[in-house]
Motif scaffolding. Structure first.
Motif, PDB file in Angstrom:
ATOM      1  N   ARG A 194       0.772  -1.137   0.038  1.00 48.44           N
ATOM      2  CA  ARG A 194      -0.003   0.064  -0.043  1.00 48.44           C
ATOM      3  C   ARG A 194       0.881   1.390   0.211  1.00 48.44           C
ATOM      4  NH1 ARG A 194      -0.375   3.121   4.391  1.00 48.44           N
ATOM      5  NH2 ARG A 194      -1.853   4.610   4.595  1.00 48.44           N
ATOM      6  N   MET A 195       1.884   1.251   0.812  1.00 43.01           N
ATOM      7  CA  MET A 195       2.739   2.505   0.960  1.00 43.01           C
ATOM      8  C   MET A 195       3.512   2.725  -0.357  1.00 43.01           C
ATOM      9  SD  MET A 195       6.063   2.766   3.149  1.00 43.01           S
ATOM     10  CE  MET A 195       7.105   1.921   1.701  1.00 43.01           C
ATOM     11  N   PHE A 196       3.961   1.834  -1.039  1.00 36.41           N
ATOM     12  CA  PHE A 196       4.706   2.183  -2.116  1.00 36.41           C
ATOM     13  C   PHE A 196       3.923   2.617  -3.354  1.00 36.41           C
ATOM     14  CE2 PHE A 196       7.862  -1.058  -0.604  1.00 36.41           C
ATOM     15  CZ  PHE A 196       9.056  -0.034  -0.545  1.00 36.41           C
ATOM     16  N   VAL A 197       2.404   2.242  -3.479  1.00 32.99           N
ATOM     17  CA  VAL A 197       1.477   2.811  -4.378  1.00 32.99           C
ATOM     18  C   VAL A 197       1.107   4.152  -4.255  1.00 32.99           C
ATOM     19  CG1 VAL A 197      -0.655   2.594  -5.374  1.00 32.99           C
ATOM     20  CG2 VAL A 197       0.565   0.445  -5.074  1.00 32.99           C
ATOM     21  N   THR A 198       0.774   4.412  -2.697  1.00 31.61           N
ATOM     22  CA  THR A 198       0.394   5.759  -2.225  1.00 31.61           C
ATOM     23  C   THR A 198       1.709   6.436  -2.209  1.00 31.61           C
ATOM     24  OG1 THR A 198       0.738   4.999  -0.008  1.00 31.61           O
ATOM     25  CG2 THR A 198      -1.334   4.816  -0.640  1.00 31.61           C
ATOM     26  N   MET A 199       2.838   6.446  -2.190  1.00 33.39           N
ATOM     27  CA  MET A 199       4.090   7.259  -2.211  1.00 33.39           C
ATOM     28  C   MET A 199       4.184   7.632  -3.715  1.00 33.39           C
ATOM     29  SD  MET A 199       7.640   6.416  -0.647  1.00 33.39           S
ATOM     30  CE  MET A 199       8.247   5.179  -1.650  1.00 33.39           C
ATOM     31  N   LEU A 200       4.017   6.749  -4.162  1.00 36.13           N
ATOM     32  CA  LEU A 200       4.505   6.996  -5.964  1.00 36.13           C
ATOM     33  C   LEU A 200       3.483   8.187  -6.242  1.00 36.13           C
ATOM     34  CD1 LEU A 200       5.384   3.400  -7.320  1.00 36.13           C
ATOM     35  CD2 LEU A 200       7.023   5.503  -6.946  1.00 36.13           C
ATOM     36  N   ILE A 201       2.251   7.719  -6.139  1.00 36.33           N
ATOM     37  CA  ILE A 201       1.132   8.806  -6.495  1.00 36.33           C
ATOM     38  C   ILE A 201       1.440  10.157  -5.541  1.00 36.33           C
ATOM     39  CG2 ILE A 201      -1.431   9.225  -6.664  1.00 36.33           C
ATOM     40  CD1 ILE A 201      -1.632   6.123  -6.986  1.00 36.33           C
ATOM     41  N   GLY A 202       1.735   9.915  -4.317  1.00 37.04           N
ATOM     42  CA  GLY A 202       1.687  11.202  -3.550  1.00 37.04           C
ATOM     43  C   GLY A 202       2.732  11.961  -3.996  1.00 37.04           C
ATOM     44  N   PHE A 203       3.914  11.548  -4.579  1.00 38.08           N
ATOM     45  CA  PHE A 203       4.990  12.570  -5.175  1.00 38.08           C
ATOM     46  C   PHE A 203       4.338  13.361  -6.098  1.00 38.08           C
ATOM     47  CE2 PHE A 203       8.854   9.564  -3.823  1.00 38.08           C
ATOM     48  CZ  PHE A 203       9.205  10.661  -2.720  1.00 38.08           C
ATOM     49  N   TYR A 204       3.696  12.577  -7.135  1.00 36.90           N
ATOM     50  CA  TYR A 204       3.107  13.255  -8.207  1.00 36.90           C
ATOM     51  C   TYR A 204       2.071  14.408  -7.831  1.00 36.90           C
ATOM     52  CZ  TYR A 204       0.789  14.390 -12.762  1.00 36.90           C
ATOM     53  OH  TYR A 204       0.313  14.986 -13.848  1.00 36.90           O
ATOM     54  N   THR A 205       1.077  14.078  -7.089  1.00 33.11           N
ATOM     55  CA  THR A 205       0.056  14.800  -6.677  1.00 33.11           C
ATOM     56  C   THR A 205       0.536  15.896  -5.913  1.00 33.11           C
ATOM     57  OG1 THR A 205      -0.408  13.421  -4.760  1.00 33.11           O
ATOM     58  CG2 THR A 205      -1.817  12.895  -6.746  1.00 33.11           C
ATOM     59  N   SER A 206       1.415  15.746  -4.965  1.00 36.01           N
ATOM     60  CA  SER A 206       1.660  17.104  -4.245  1.00 36.01           C
ATOM     61  C   SER A 206       2.585  18.102  -4.928  1.00 36.01           C
ATOM     62  CB  SER A 206       3.068  16.554  -3.256  1.00 36.01           C
ATOM     63  OG  SER A 206       2.422  15.694  -2.250  1.00 36.01           O
ATOM     64  N   ARG A 207       3.090  17.738  -6.009  1.00 38.71           N
ATOM     65  CA  ARG A 207       3.828  18.619  -6.855  1.00 38.71           C
ATOM     66  C   ARG A 207       2.834  19.376  -7.815  1.00 38.71           C
ATOM     67  NH1 ARG A 207       8.851  18.348 -10.532  1.00 38.71           N
ATOM     68  NH2 ARG A 207       8.553  19.897 -12.198  1.00 38.71           N
TER      69      ARG A 207
END
Length: 512
Positions: free
Chosen positions: A22-35
């Motif tokens: 779960r973390m790896f999926v949310t982290m990858l998407i989170g990187f993009y969405t934050s930017r």
């Protein structure tokens, strides 16, 4: 007992791996969405969103207090295998959350609105937008309050696969929101808040539907039990001081920073929080898998296993974060440039300090969970969270004396470390916890390993100019250098066996 312990260890290992997926999926998407969100909203609107969220969060401390009490009771009832009591606990908890929702609504619509218009530093032309976002945030918060017993049931039953799935749905909907932000031409701050509410509501419906299907106690039935309410509110009352301390840093400090430095500095805070949340995920996943077992061990009066789980949770959480924190600290400036493009002032220093803050909090979390399992936390809360409540006044005085913005993280780090030591000391009497063992084998060992872990990566940064090559080199060397140090000097024999079993039974078996 050994068979039960083995089953529990297997369950912990399985749940941990699910949560890391779960973390790896949310982290990858989170990187993009934050930017995308930062660039779409701009620094000022991004800061405004954080300020508004801080005001609502500061007045929502009652929810966190009752949430801890509700989840504790659900887990205790499960540990004892009492289904009828479990149904009653869930219904009483749901009723309590309804009462909390009404109280918090009255607080935010009075004190919150007053603070927004009289003390928040927001440009005049954005005040109306800030008010609309404030009201949307209030509605979202009310739904979140009513969601507490359902989330508590998922955690108590240890359905981490479902928990992971709902988290992934949440980040995917936020990714879709980013695509919408790129094409709309109306007020993006308001639209962003509306879309986040819609995403939360969708996930809220999914969670309730899942709980209805899988848990016999999870029904929208409000119950009243005077004795249980008295115990729940008693625990919640003393938990409020802890939540005030959390609000004092998470929300109160945000407002203090806004008062002295304006919304641009809140944007730097928000970026640092997003970055530190990455390593928080490493510890949170492990602790979420262990927390139900800590509470159930207390319910079964197995204090020896409870202490073992607490120590393991503190050490493993910190070490997992350390492996990520070292390269993030060394390459903070480059990472933020690549991630955000437009890096707010002071974001680099905020991020570096926030990494250490997160690691100290991770060490302290198992102790808080153990104290909640014990239940009688009056003296514990008075001492431990009394220390943390000093964060806001000390920070305010520091800023008055001319301290830099980064003092927020420095003050928090100092007082969280002191409160962690006080917590471990008090747990001696509460659950017969070994304070001397905690200091000698956890705190001192972790401090020494942390110092050693930074030596080689910092030397590389001193002799190699900032570049993608250095980032890759520092990250690779950090992992290959730190993991053996942790394994050979940071773990005892039983913890090494636990790690080997996870690798053998849950990882290598999948690869065969």
């Amino acid at each position: 007992m050994s068979s039960q312990t083995s089953d529990n260890n297997k369950r912990i290992a399985k749940n941990t791996l699910l949560l890391y997926c779960r973390m790896f999926v949310t982290m990858l998407i989170g990187f993009y969405t934050s930017r995308v969100v930062l660039n779409s909203l701009g620094v000022v609107d991004y800061g405004i969103y954080n300020v508004v969220g801080g005001i609502v969060g500061a007045l929502a401390v009652l929810n966190g207090a009752m949430a801890g009490a509700t989840q504790r009771w659900i887990t205790i009832a499960l540990g004892k295998g009492d289904i009828e009591n479990l149904k009653k606990v869930f219904g009483v908890g749901l009723t309590a959350q309804g009462i909390i929702a009404i109280l918090i609504f009255l607080l935010v619509e009075s004190i919150g609105v007053w603070y927004l218009y009289s003390h928040a530093v927001i440009p005049a032309d954005r005040m109306n937008a800030a008010f609309v976002v404030f009201q949307i945030s209030v509605i979202t918060m009310l739904l979140n309050i009513m969601n507490v017993p359902f989330n508590g049931a998922i955690m108590a039953h240890e359905h981490m696969g479902a928990y992971a799935a709902f988290s992934i749905v949440d980040v995917v909907t936020k990714l879709l929101i980013c695509f919408v932000l790129n094409v709309i031409i109306v007020d993006k701050l308001i639209v962003y808040a509306l879309l986040l509410f819609a995403a939360f509501f969708f996930n809220f419906v999914l969670i309730i539907s899942y709980c209805y299907k899988h848990f016999v106690e999870a029904r929208l039935k409000f119950r009243w039990d005077k004795a249980m309410y008295k115990e729940m509110w008693g625990l919640a009352f003393w938990t409020i001081s802890g939540n005030l301390a959390y609000a004092g840093y998470g929300s109160g400090v945000t407002m203090i920073v806004n008062m002295f430095f304006g919304p641009a500095m809140n944007a730097a805070q928000g970026v640092a929080a997003q970055a530190s949340n990455i390593i928080n995920q490493f510890s949170m996943n492990f602790q979420v898998a262990l927390n139900p077992q800590i509470t159930k061990s207390y319910a079964q009066n197995d204090l020896e296993n409870m202490h073992k789980l607490m120590n393991r949770s503190a050490k493993f959480s910190y070490y997992l974060m350390l492996v990520m924190a070292v390269p993030m600290f060394c390459e903070a400036e480059l990472l933020l440039k690549v991630w955000l493009g437009n890096v707010p002032p002071h974001a680099v220093s905020f991020m570096r300090l926030s990494l250490f803050c997160s690691m100290v909090v991770a060490m302290n979390n198992p102790q808080v969970k153990a104290a909640l399992a014990y239940g009688n936390i009056k003296n514990y809360q008075f001492v431990v969270y009394g220390i943390q409540l000093l964060i806001c006044p000390v920070l305010y005085i520091s800023y008055k004396l001319g301290a830099p913005p980064e003092m927020a993280q420095i003050v928090f780090l100092l007082f969280m470390f002191l409160s962690m030591l006080a917590s471990a000391y008090l747990l001696q009497k509460m659950i017969q916890y070994d304070f001397k063992y905690f200091i000698k084998n956890i705190v001192l060992k972790i401090l020494l390993l942390t110092l050693i872990s930074f030596i080689v990566p910092l030397v590389l940064c001193m002799f190699i100019n900032e570049s993608w090559i250095r980032l890759i080199l520092v990250s690779t060397v950090s992992v290959l250098y730190i993991i053996p140090i942790i394994y050979f000097w940071g773990l005892d024999a039983s913890e090494k066996l636990f790690v080997r079993n996870i690798i053998r039974n849950k990882i290598l078996k999948k690869l065969r």
